[in-house]
Motif scaffolding. Structure first.
Motif, PDB file in Angstrom:
ATOM      1  N   ASN A  30       1.719  -1.139  12.321  1.00  0.00           N
ATOM      2  CA  ASN A  30       0.859  -0.979  11.146  1.00  0.00           C
ATOM      3  C   ASN A  30       0.700   0.476  10.725  1.00  0.00           C
ATOM      4  OD1 ASN A  30       0.371  -3.727  10.929  1.00  0.00           O
ATOM      5  ND2 ASN A  30      -1.386  -3.650  12.299  1.00  0.00           N
ATOM      6  N   THR A  31       1.515   1.372  11.261  1.00  0.00           N
ATOM      7  CA  THR A  31       1.351   2.800  10.961  1.00  0.00           C
ATOM      8  C   THR A  31       2.590   3.381  10.280  1.00  0.00           C
ATOM      9  OG1 THR A  31       2.179   3.487  13.139  1.00  0.00           O
ATOM     10  CG2 THR A  31      -0.183   3.077  12.938  1.00  0.00           C
ATOM     11  N   ALA A  32       3.323   2.566   9.544  1.00  0.00           N
ATOM     12  CA  ALA A  32       4.512   3.069   8.869  1.00  0.00           C
ATOM     13  C   ALA A  32       4.150   4.158   7.866  1.00  0.00           C
ATOM     14  CB  ALA A  32       5.246   1.936   8.181  1.00  0.00           C
ATOM     15  N   CYS A  33       3.018   4.029   7.232  1.00  0.00           N
ATOM     16  CA  CYS A  33       2.507   5.063   6.337  1.00  0.00           C
ATOM     17  C   CYS A  33       1.348   5.754   7.035  1.00  0.00           C
ATOM     18  CB  CYS A  33       1.991   4.470   5.041  1.00  0.00           C
ATOM     19  SG  CYS A  33       3.253   3.760   4.005  1.00  0.00           S
ATOM     20  N   MET A  34       1.371   7.081   7.000  1.00  0.00           N
ATOM     21  CA  MET A  34       0.268   7.834   7.582  1.00  0.00           C
ATOM     22  C   MET A  34      -0.100   8.975   6.654  1.00  0.00           C
ATOM     23  SD  MET A  34       1.014   7.830  11.676  1.00  0.00           S
ATOM     24  CE  MET A  34      -0.723   8.106  12.068  1.00  0.00           C
ATOM     25  N   ALA A  35      -1.345   9.388   6.757  1.00  0.00           N
ATOM     26  CA  ALA A  35      -1.835  10.378   5.806  1.00  0.00           C
ATOM     27  C   ALA A  35      -2.968  11.192   6.405  1.00  0.00           C
ATOM     28  CB  ALA A  35      -2.332   9.687   4.543  1.00  0.00           C
ATOM     29  N   TRP A  36      -3.223  12.299   5.770  1.00  0.00           N
ATOM     30  CA  TRP A  36      -4.401  13.112   6.028  1.00  0.00           C
ATOM     31  C   TRP A  36      -5.283  13.096   4.786  1.00  0.00           C
ATOM     32  CZ3 TRP A  36      -5.580  14.816  10.751  1.00  0.00           C
ATOM     33  CH2 TRP A  36      -4.554  14.941  11.690  1.00  0.00           C
ATOM     34  N   PHE A  37      -6.559  12.852   5.012  1.00  0.00           N
ATOM     35  CA  PHE A  37      -7.582  12.971   3.987  1.00  0.00           C
ATOM     36  C   PHE A  37      -8.553  14.057   4.433  1.00  0.00           C
ATOM     37  CE2 PHE A  37      -7.101   9.190   1.243  1.00  0.00           C
ATOM     38  CZ  PHE A  37      -6.165   8.474   1.967  1.00  0.00           C
ATOM     39  N   ARG A  38      -9.377  14.516   3.510  1.00  0.00           N
ATOM     40  CA  ARG A  38     -10.437  15.450   3.884  1.00  0.00           C
ATOM     41  C   ARG A  38     -11.664  15.188   3.026  1.00  0.00           C
ATOM     42  NH1 ARG A  38      -7.755  21.160   1.674  1.00  0.00           N
ATOM     43  NH2 ARG A  38      -8.104  20.786  -0.564  1.00  0.00           N
ATOM     44  N   LEU A 100       3.632  -0.242   5.084  1.00  0.00           N
ATOM     45  CA  LEU A 100       4.343   0.101   3.863  1.00  0.00           C
ATOM     46  C   LEU A 100       3.944  -0.840   2.740  1.00  0.00           C
ATOM     47  CD1 LEU A 100       7.978   0.785   5.113  1.00  0.00           C
ATOM     48  CD2 LEU A 100       6.419   2.448   4.097  1.00  0.00           C
ATOM     49  N   GLY A 101       3.872  -0.296   1.533  1.00  0.00           N
ATOM     50  CA  GLY A 101       3.585  -1.114   0.372  1.00  0.00           C
ATOM     51  C   GLY A 101       4.846  -1.721  -0.200  1.00  0.00           C
ATOM     52  N   SER A 102       4.706  -2.237  -1.395  1.00  0.00           N
ATOM     53  CA  SER A 102       5.848  -2.884  -2.035  1.00  0.00           C
ATOM     54  C   SER A 102       6.987  -1.895  -2.244  1.00  0.00           C
ATOM     55  CB  SER A 102       5.414  -3.477  -3.371  1.00  0.00           C
ATOM     56  OG  SER A 102       4.942  -2.451  -4.219  1.00  0.00           O
ATOM     57  N   ARG A 103       8.188  -2.366  -2.100  1.00  0.00           N
ATOM     58  CA  ARG A 103       9.417  -1.598  -2.303  1.00  0.00           C
ATOM     59  C   ARG A 103       9.530  -0.409  -1.358  1.00  0.00           C
ATOM     60  NH1 ARG A 103       9.007  -0.788  -8.649  1.00  0.00           N
ATOM     61  NH2 ARG A 103       6.820  -0.758  -8.094  1.00  0.00           N
ATOM     62  N   GLY A 104       8.781  -0.427  -0.284  1.00  0.00           N
ATOM     63  CA  GLY A 104       8.932   0.604   0.735  1.00  0.00           C
ATOM     64  C   GLY A 104       8.195   1.896   0.484  1.00  0.00           C
ATOM     65  N   TYR A 105       7.267   1.906  -0.438  1.00  0.00           N
ATOM     66  CA  TYR A 105       6.512   3.111  -0.731  1.00  0.00           C
ATOM     67  C   TYR A 105       5.164   3.097  -0.013  1.00  0.00           C
ATOM     68  CZ  TYR A 105       9.780   4.156  -4.501  1.00  0.00           C
ATOM     69  OH  TYR A 105      10.907   4.452  -5.221  1.00  0.00           O
ATOM     70  N   CYS A 106       4.614   4.289   0.181  1.00  0.00           N
ATOM     71  CA  CYS A 106       3.254   4.441   0.691  1.00  0.00           C
ATOM     72  C   CYS A 106       2.334   4.668  -0.506  1.00  0.00           C
ATOM     73  CB  CYS A 106       3.150   5.625   1.647  1.00  0.00           C
ATOM     74  SG  CYS A 106       4.017   5.393   3.199  1.00  0.00           S
ATOM     75  N   TYR A 107       1.224   3.982  -0.521  1.00  0.00           N
ATOM     76  CA  TYR A 107       0.271   4.103  -1.615  1.00  0.00           C
ATOM     77  C   TYR A 107      -1.068   4.592  -1.088  1.00  0.00           C
ATOM     78  CZ  TYR A 107       3.702   1.284  -4.122  1.00  0.00           C
ATOM     79  OH  TYR A 107       4.852   0.822  -4.701  1.00  0.00           O
ATOM     80  N   TRP A 108      -1.659   5.536  -1.824  1.00  0.00           N
ATOM     81  CA  TRP A 108      -2.982   6.042  -1.434  1.00  0.00           C
ATOM     82  C   TRP A 108      -3.985   4.892  -1.325  1.00  0.00           C
ATOM     83  CZ3 TRP A 108      -3.237  10.512   0.664  1.00  0.00           C
ATOM     84  CH2 TRP A 108      -2.430  11.584   0.227  1.00  0.00           C
ATOM     85  N   SER A 109      -3.906   3.933  -2.215  1.00  0.00           N
ATOM     86  CA  SER A 109      -4.877   2.828  -2.213  1.00  0.00           C
ATOM     87  C   SER A 109      -4.773   2.000  -0.935  1.00  0.00           C
ATOM     88  CB  SER A 109      -4.674   1.939  -3.432  1.00  0.00           C
ATOM     89  OG  SER A 109      -3.343   1.465  -3.483  1.00  0.00           O
ATOM     90  N   ASP A 110      -3.572   1.839  -0.402  1.00  0.00           N
ATOM     91  CA  ASP A 110      -3.413   1.106   0.861  1.00  0.00           C
ATOM     92  C   ASP A 110      -3.960   1.918   2.025  1.00  0.00           C
ATOM     93  OD1 ASP A 110      -0.157  -0.294  -0.041  1.00  0.00           O
ATOM     94  OD2 ASP A 110      -2.191  -1.020  -0.422  1.00  0.00           O
ATOM     95  N   LEU A 111      -3.714   3.226   1.990  1.00  0.00           N
ATOM     96  CA  LEU A 111      -4.181   4.090   3.077  1.00  0.00           C
ATOM     97  C   LEU A 111      -5.701   4.139   3.123  1.00  0.00           C
ATOM     98  CD1 LEU A 111      -1.446   6.767   2.560  1.00  0.00           C
ATOM     99  CD2 LEU A 111      -1.893   5.662   4.752  1.00  0.00           C
ATOM    100  N   VAL A 112      -6.339   4.169   1.964  1.00  0.00           N
ATOM    101  CA  VAL A 112      -7.807   4.181   1.933  1.00  0.00           C
ATOM    102  C   VAL A 112      -8.365   2.935   2.613  1.00  0.00           C
ATOM    103  CG1 VAL A 112      -9.783   4.001   0.380  1.00  0.00           C
ATOM    104  CG2 VAL A 112      -8.002   5.674  -0.084  1.00  0.00           C
ATOM    105  N   LYS A 113      -7.680   1.818   2.460  1.00  0.00           N
ATOM    106  CA  LYS A 113      -8.143   0.551   3.035  1.00  0.00           C
ATOM    107  C   LYS A 113      -7.604   0.315   4.444  1.00  0.00           C
ATOM    108  CE  LYS A 113      -6.481  -1.631  -0.520  1.00  0.00           C
ATOM    109  NZ  LYS A 113      -6.049  -2.698  -1.467  1.00  0.00           N
TER     110      LYS A 113
END
Length: 126
Positions: A30-38, A100-113
């Motif tokens: 479940n960690t294919a997309c990862m991000a940093w927020f502040r 990962l979101g649709s078509r293999g992209y990472c989306y900020w909206s998915d990361l927030v959730k």
């Protein structure tokens, strides 16, 4: 479930550098997309950078050229190298992960959730 643990925050003077780390444990799938927020006191949370989709890592404009996001999949660890730090970079920094979101992209909206760590404080003095 995914557990995320950040480290590497601290206090530095303007112009200095820090490297943040975030270790992921649990269901790593479940960690294919990862991000940093502040989030700074009294301010809204903002995305800093994300990595993992089929496209290049994405950065917010005011950190482009100063921050570098990277991921060591063998260690399940996300990094944020922060150079030329400015007082306005002062904030609590959080690691987030999502699938990962649709078509293999990472989306900020998915990361927030997605899954979140507890945060690590970065303080930059002038």
């Amino acid at each position: 479930q995914v557990q995320l643990a950040e480290s590497g925050g601290g206090s530095v003077q303007a112009g200095g550098s820090l490297r943040l780390s975030c270790v992921a444990t649990g269901n790593i799938a479940n960690t294919a997309c990862m991000a940093w927020f502040r989030q700074a006191p009294g301010q809204e949370r903002e995305g800093v950078a994300h990595i993992g989709g089929i496209d290049a890592p994405e950065y917010r404009d005011d950190v482009t050229g100063r921050f570098t996001i990277s991921k060591d999949s063998a260690k399940n660890t996300l990094y944020l190298q922060m150079n030329s730090l400015k007082p306005e970079d002062t904030a609590m920094y959080y690691c987030a992960a999502a699938t990962l979101g649709s078509r293999g992209y990472c989306y900020w909206s998915d990361l927030v959730k997605g899954f979140w760590g507890q945060g690590t404080q970065v303080t930059v003095s002038s």
